[in-house]
Design a protein around this motif. Sequence first.
Motif, PDB file in Angstrom:
ATOM      1  N   ARG A 125      48.555 -14.698  38.158  1.00 41.67           N
ATOM      2  CA  ARG A 125      48.557 -15.511  37.019  1.00 41.67           C
ATOM      3  C   ARG A 125      49.565 -16.891  37.034  1.00 41.67           C
TER       4      ARG A 125
ATOM      5  N   GLN B 119      49.835 -18.611  39.655  1.00 35.50           N
ATOM      6  CA  GLN B 119      48.844 -19.469  40.487  1.00 35.50           C
ATOM      7  C   GLN B 119      47.866 -20.205  39.375  1.00 35.50           C
ATOM      8  N   ASP B 120      47.323 -19.299  38.408  1.00 38.90           N
ATOM      9  CA  ASP B 120      46.577 -20.106  37.536  1.00 38.90           C
ATOM     10  C   ASP B 120      47.181 -21.155  36.787  1.00 38.90           C
ATOM     11  N   GLU B 121      48.622 -20.732  36.276  1.00 36.85           N
ATOM     12  CA  GLU B 121      49.261 -21.900  35.486  1.00 36.85           C
ATOM     13  C   GLU B 121      49.551 -23.093  36.469  1.00 36.85           C
TER      14      GLU B 121
ATOM     15  N   ARG C 281      47.722 -24.096  38.950  1.00 37.16           N
ATOM     16  CA  ARG C 281      46.538 -25.014  39.217  1.00 37.16           C
ATOM     17  C   ARG C 281      46.002 -25.758  38.022  1.00 37.16           C
TER      18      ARG C 281
END
Length: 339
Positions: A123, A125-127, A129
């Motif tokens: 999660r 990493q998602d933020e 990116r």
Amino acid sequence: MNALQYGKKAVGATLSKELLAAVSRSFSLSLRVAPSAVRPALELGYLLARASDTLADTAGVPVPGRAACLEEYRCVFFEGGSPNRLSGMIEKEFLPKQRHAGERELLRRLPECLRWLEGRPAREQDELRAVLKEITAGQLEDCVRAGEPGRVAWLESAGDLDRYTYMVAGCVGRFWTRIADLHLSRWRSEAALPEAEMTDCGVRLGKALQLVNILRDLPADLAAGRGYLPKNEVREAGGWGQQGSDGFPGGEALTSVARHWEAQAGEWLGDGRRYVRALRSPRMRLATVLPLRLGEETLALLSRANWEERARGIKVSRRLVRRVLAVEALRSWAPGRRG
């Protein structure tokens, strides 16, 4: 934690210790005092965004080469591109021409930053990116817009300037808030702003800090061919009717337009104050209020400066930075004092 995860965590600790202060004197202070739960994501996000900013601004590389490398950088993050190809481009074209020692070391160690990213929770990493997608898109647009040497490329309108400040900094306010939501419980006070309003205030704080930087660096940016004040506003202020010997619009007109945007920056910094007052965590409050206060101090210096003084450079002194740090540290832990 397995050996691979531990290794990536160790890489992150080493990078944050060795690189942050070398590339950011002031913001590294904020990251140093942030709560430990959010610090890795904030530090990594800053280093990755600073690396792409360095690629966009390396003066010794022609604009097409900078744009191509930024595209490759984005490809690594969003399209599964090859980190080795990116590293090769950087080593060949950018490292020899990078004058800032800290930024050169950051580019050299970018592969380590990418390994650090791979070791973070999904999660997070998602933020990371998501915010990098916004930032690098803004940097790429700005790089391409710079265009021909010896010619100032202006933003056309207030809407363009607002959009640019959001893409390269306002989105960081949203990222900052989401990372805190992800890792910290009860980091806001009971009297916190509603979630949507809290996020909006964070966005406006990010935009304010970028706008203050734009206003501070206006003469240097013009010399480098970048005009961030809206072209239509400079024209309406009579800028092209009083062109200076350097080929730019006259300083009086530029200062007049800058004053308008100083007022806007002050308004957005006021929203940043609302954001700070809504925070319960003393460490999160201090980490947030430090860039806010330095932005306010820089804006105060700008408000008293004429064009010649701006051209010589506006900078908050190290002494003032230390004083702000001491005062805000006391305030952040003082009962009943929230910003």
